[in-house]
Design a protein around this motif. Structure first.
Motif, short mmCIF file in Angstrom:
data_model
loop_
_atom_site.label_atom_id
_atom_site.label_comp_id
_atom_site.label_asym_id
_atom_site.label_seq_id
_atom_site.Cartn_x
_atom_site.Cartn_y
_atom_site.Cartn_z
N GLY A 1 0.82 -1.21 0.00
CA GLY A 1 0.00 0.00 0.00
C GLY A 1 0.85 1.25 0.00
O GLY A 1 0.53 2.23 -0.70
N ARG B 277 2.50 1.75 -3.53
CA ARG B 277 1.50 2.21 -4.51
C ARG B 277 1.20 3.69 -4.34
O ARG B 277 1.06 4.42 -5.34
CB ARG B 277 0.23 1.38 -4.37
CG ARG B 277 0.36 -0.04 -4.89
CD ARG B 277 -0.94 -0.82 -4.78
NE ARG B 277 -0.77 -2.20 -5.25
CZ ARG B 277 -1.07 -3.28 -4.55
NH1 ARG B 277 -1.58 -3.15 -3.32
NH2 ARG B 277 -0.89 -4.48 -5.05
N SER B 278 1.13 4.15 -3.10
CA SER B 278 0.86 5.58 -2.88
C SER B 278 2.03 6.43 -3.37
O SER B 278 1.83 7.51 -3.95
CB SER B 278 0.58 5.85 -1.40
OG SER B 278 1.73 5.64 -0.60
N ARG B 279 3.25 5.97 -3.19
CA ARG B 279 4.42 6.73 -3.65
C ARG B 279 4.50 6.73 -5.18
O ARG B 279 4.90 7.72 -5.79
CB ARG B 279 5.71 6.15 -3.06
CG ARG B 279 5.79 6.24 -1.56
CD ARG B 279 7.15 5.81 -1.05
NE ARG B 279 8.02 6.97 -0.88
CZ ARG B 279 9.30 6.90 -0.50
NH1 ARG B 279 9.85 5.72 -0.30
NH2 ARG B 279 10.02 7.97 -0.35
N GLU C 135 1.97 9.29 -6.28
CA GLU C 135 2.43 10.66 -5.98
C GLU C 135 3.44 11.14 -7.01
O GLU C 135 3.46 12.33 -7.35
CB GLU C 135 3.05 10.70 -4.59
CG GLU C 135 2.05 10.59 -3.44
CD GLU C 135 2.75 10.36 -2.11
OE1 GLU C 135 4.01 10.41 -2.08
OE2 GLU C 135 2.05 10.16 -1.11
#
Length: 456
Positions: free
Chosen positions: A262, A265-267, A270
């Motif tokens: 998780g 995936r967020s990085r 971004e």
């Protein structure tokens, strides 16, 4: 893992809420029965069992002190520590007492461990006399060290199921890596690289040393725009993001940790790298060469300090799987810790609190596994001393942010990490553990994919 010491702050981290004392033990603050106090009785018993001067100085809960001047000093806050040490007279007994806040090292913990180990090594083996054993037992009874042992700290791993099954592997990884992304944010550099950094002689900071390591890996793998990279055990995505951003690689990043998946995936989102980085939550056994997205397999495979979790019997098949995932002219880079002698899992403390089911071996055996799998090893780059500095940098950050980390994770978990980083840095410093980058290519007999010169 660290260079001078992890921190000059006292290695106490004492918690105010510890497991309940066993019935019949001597309460802290009350003088032990005996003419000189608990510390003198403990040191006398240790010297009888040790056959010479005690390797430690003791300060006990009743205010008494005893032991050689200049020796590493242990502070016993609670007789419960003695019960743990009597029940497990090894590193696990000490670790449980330390994590529970019942025992501390006065001053720097790494230095205290270093001095105790040196004293034990200088003394050599000794078999105590029956009289010395009897006196030690009498002391234990008087001090309340005989009786029910306190429950182990909650931070211990409690594994079940078949060793290295998918379910158990996932649980073992989750125990350590799912501790919380906020904890790792506070300890690691901004890239969130949780592996040995690559330090220059003029003294980089941790962020620069980790970036140098990531770029070293990418250069050894000869990454170029469009290259297909498998980052096996991707952690928090430091290599995957670096390879995509700085080398234009198409990266498949695999992890068993839901927290890590998780986060990566967020990085990726971004940084707008969705077309270059795919994050997968899964087991390496489920990977196939066609997962590269093109015929032939991956142009490069990186295994950065993940191979330690594969297992003793599983490593041969693991190496064969790595070979099948590589394209004919592909390159493999394995960065992996090594260990000789007893405790291939790292020892009772590491196996119980940090990395259950881990297995390490001398680097030569890993090279043998890779060669038996049809790979030609091009280069072995020893980086042991780099891990000393890396662990010390993490340890210094732990001490700097001790109050924040204790408030976030609890004092017990913070003490686990203090002991882990102190002991780990010492293991690398003293050569009981190593770490190496191993570069390999498919063994074709024609040197296909072999680098023209050594990359540093």
């Amino acid at each position: 893992m660290a260079a001078p010491t992890a921190s000059s702050a006292p290695a106490t981290g004492r918690t105010s809420s510890r497991p309940g004392r066993a019935a019949g033990s001597v309460r802290p603050g009350r003088r032990a029965r005996g003419p000189r106090g608990a510390a003198h009785m403990i040191v006398a018993a240790v010297e009888g069992l040790f056959g010479g001067a005690s390797p430690v100085r003791v300060r006990a809960w009743d205010g008494s002190q005893a032991g050689p001047d200049g020796a590493a000093a242990l502070v016993l806050h609670d007789p419960a520590a003695l019960r743990r040490l009597v029940a497990r007279p090894d590193e696990l007994g000490f670790a449980r007492a330390y994590i529970a806040g019942e025992i501390d090292a006065e001053g720097d913990l790494t230095d205290a461990l270093r001095r105790v180990f040196a004293a034990l090594a200088d003394h050599g083996p000794f078999r105590p006399s029956p009289l010395a054993v009897a006196r030690a037992v009498h002391t234990a009874v008087v001090l309340g060290a005989v009786g029910p042992v306190p429950q182990p700290p909650q931070a211990e791993a409690r594994m079940s199921g078949r060793l290295h099954s998918r379910r158990r592997d996932s649980a073992a990884i989750a125990h350590h890596y799912d501790a919380g992304n906020d904890l790792y944010r506070m300890l690691l550099d901004p890239s969130m690289a949780y592996s040995c950094a690559y330090w220059s002689e003029d003294g980089d900071d941790l962020a620069r040393a980790q970036e140098a390591k990531l770029d070293l890996v990418c250069r050894k793998l000869a990454l170029r725009p469009g290259a297909r990279l498998l980052d096996l055990g991707c952690g928090w995505g430091s290599l995957a993001l670096h390879a995509a951003e700085h080398h234009g690689a198409h990266v498949t990043a695999l992890t068993l940790s839901a927290e890590q998946a998780g986060f990566v995936r967020s990085r990726v989102a971004e940084r707008g790298l969705g077309e270059l980085v795919e994050v997968r939550l899964g087991h390496y056994r489920d990977l196939r060469a066609d997962d590269a997205g093109a015929p032939g397999g991956f142009d490069a495979v990186a295994v950065i300090e993940m191979g330690e979790h594969v297992g003793r019997r599983e490593y041969g098949p693991f190496a064969e799987r790595l070979r099948t995932l590589l394209a004919p002219e592909g390159r493999l880079l394995v960065q992996q810790m090594s260990r000789r002698g007893r405790h291939p899992g790292g020892g009772p403390f590491i196996e119980t609190y940090i990395a259950p089911d881990m297995h390490m071996r001398p680097v030569g055996r890993t090279v043998g596994h890779l060669e038996n799998a049809g790979l030609e090893v091009c280069d072995v780059h020893a980086m042991r001393e780099h891990y000393v500095r890396t662990a010390r940098a993490w340890s210094a950050e732990l001490e700097r942010r001790w109050n924040e980390i204790s408030a976030l994770m609890g004092v017990e978990t913070a003490r686990v990490w203090r002991l882990y980083l102190a002991g780990g840095s010492l293991a690398f410093e003293e050569g009981r553990m190593g770490v190496d980058q191993i570069l390999a290519v498919p063994a074709t007999g024609a040197g296909v994919g072999f680098p023209a010169e050594r990359v540093r």
